[in-house]
Design a protein around this motif. Structure first.
Motif, short mmCIF file in Angstrom:
data_model
loop_
_atom_site.label_atom_id
_atom_site.label_comp_id
_atom_site.label_asym_id
_atom_site.label_seq_id
_atom_site.Cartn_x
_atom_site.Cartn_y
_atom_site.Cartn_z
N SER A 190 40.68 107.29 51.11
CA SER A 190 41.12 106.21 50.24
C SER A 190 41.95 105.20 51.04
O SER A 190 42.46 105.49 52.12
CB SER A 190 41.96 106.77 49.09
OG SER A 190 43.16 107.35 49.59
N GLY A 249 36.02 111.85 44.49
CA GLY A 249 37.26 111.08 44.53
C GLY A 249 37.12 109.80 43.75
O GLY A 249 36.08 109.13 43.79
N SER A 252 36.14 106.93 45.97
CA SER A 252 35.04 107.15 46.91
C SER A 252 33.97 106.09 46.74
O SER A 252 33.62 105.73 45.61
CB SER A 252 34.42 108.53 46.70
OG SER A 252 33.21 108.66 47.44
N CYS A 278 42.02 109.39 45.19
CA CYS A 278 41.42 110.12 46.29
C CYS A 278 40.14 109.43 46.73
O CYS A 278 39.45 108.80 45.93
CB CYS A 278 41.13 111.55 45.85
SG CYS A 278 40.58 112.66 47.17
N VAL A 282 37.58 114.94 49.45
CA VAL A 282 38.57 115.65 48.64
C VAL A 282 39.08 116.88 49.39
O VAL A 282 40.24 117.27 49.25
CB VAL A 282 37.95 116.06 47.29
CG1 VAL A 282 39.00 116.72 46.39
CG2 VAL A 282 37.36 114.84 46.59
N GLN A 286 42.85 115.81 49.02
CA GLN A 286 43.45 116.49 47.88
C GLN A 286 42.88 117.90 47.75
O GLN A 286 42.31 118.26 46.72
CB GLN A 286 43.17 115.70 46.58
CG GLN A 286 43.84 114.36 46.50
CD GLN A 286 45.32 114.45 46.18
OE1 GLN A 286 45.85 115.54 45.98
NE2 GLN A 286 46.00 113.32 46.14
#
Length: 347
Positions: A190, A249, A252, A278, A282, A286
């Protein structure tokens, strides 16, 4: 299994002292597979995104103590790297034909044959998710479940195709130059993690940038050419016979692709998890957001055993974030509902 004349085993000490890297000779060339865990347990096969290997694509997830404990408790992990993407890989011969995505999916089957594996769980990220989904479509009896992160299922859009062609030409003529690295980092992460003039890029992005420097540009070019020539597999998705858990995400560039893919799959056995704030990876950005959905997903297979360790306070997920329908016992193997994570923002 490792005593074959077609492989070389190298001791690794990344996650476990028992981890080994196997260089396996297949009909499509040599492929690296790093194995961690007890080979008597069910197999989890991973496949990374473009220009990455398991260390740069999955270490965030597997270095998360809760996820490491959950996955190693239930599985033996087989990390497949795209040809020529493993640590210390040499430049592949220019005389070797560029593989197609079908070739790469067939190569996964050969890897399973080498280790004597039957049906496996699969986890892939973006390009790797496409390869494993295609593998699941071609070898339906060999996949018991799919965990896909920012997956692809259609042919490249004109925008993606053109961007990939730009990267392909830069890789071919200039190698892993600064422009290619920036395009790849934009693909993975991101904007918040990549930083700006006022905010430095995160440690995760810096680490990935260093790892990209280690890739052989011609090897990356070959994988990119294969992915840029992929066909649309959307219409075959509903015929998949395995349960699927899809993460995407919020920021994304492949967000719409993942939503489209979910709409084409059997909704009785597919769940979509959107991770807010995100990017594509991921697994790195995250990883804690994946923990609880994977826990409940594995319950449907009778693989998960409750841990006494409480949910990490760092996790953006809590049981209250999950749809009640997803948590019901009868839904664990029959009906997974689309859910979203909720990440609190700090002002």
């Amino acid at each position: 299994m490792a005593d074959s004349s077609d492989s070389v085993s190298i001791d690794m000490e990344m996650y476990s002292p028992r981890g080994k890297e196997h260089l396996i000779r297949t009909s499509q060339g040599i492929v690296s597979v790093s194995v961690f865990g007890d080979p008597d347990k069910p197999a989890l096969v991973t496949y990374p995104d473009l220009a990455l290997n398991y260390m740069s694509c999955f270490q965030g997830l597997f270095f998360c103590p809760e996820a490491y404990s959950l996955l190693l408790h239930n599985f033996c992990i087989y990390h497949i790297s795209p040809p020529g993407h493993e640590l210390g890989a040499a430049t592949m011969s220019p005389d070797d034909p560029v593989p197609s995505v079908d070739d790469l999916a067939d190569q996964v089957a050969e890897v399973l044959n080498f280790f004597g594996l039957g049906a496996v769980m699969c986890m892939g990220v973006t390009a790797g998710a496409y390869i494993l989904t295609l593998f699941a479509m071609k070898y339906k009896q060999r996949v018991i479940g799919l965990i896909l992160v920012s997956p692809l299922c259609t042919a490249p859009s004109w925008t993606e195709w053109l961007l990939n062609k730009v990267m392909s030409n830069l890789l071919y003529f200039y190698g892993m130059c600064g422009v290619v690295k920036e395009l790849l980092l934009k693909r993975y992460f991101s904007k918040e993690l990549r930083g700006c003039a006022q905010v430095p890029e995160s440690d995760i992005v810096q680490a990935c940038r260093r790892l990209l420097d280690e890739r052989q540009s011609s090897n990356v070019w070959r994988f990119l050419e294969a992915i840029n020539g992929r066909p649309d597999i959307s219409e075959g998705l509903r015929k998949l016979q395995c349960r699927s858990l899809i993460f995407i995400g919020e920021h994304s560039p492949f967000h719409s692709e993942a939503v489209h893919m979910t709409s084409k799959m059997d909704r009785r056995c597919t769940a979509l998890v959107e991770v807010q704030a995100c990017g594509t990876m991921v697994t790195e950005e995250q990883p804690h957001a994946m923990l609880i959905p994977i826990e409940y997903f594995l319950m449907g297979y009778g693989l998960y055993k409750a841990s006494k360790v409480s949910v990490s306070p760092r996790s953006p997920l809590s049981p209250s974030c999950i749809s009640p329908d997803l948590l019901s016992p009868e839904s664990m193997g029959l009906k997974l509902k689309p859910i979203k994570t909720r990440i609190p923002f700090e002002v």
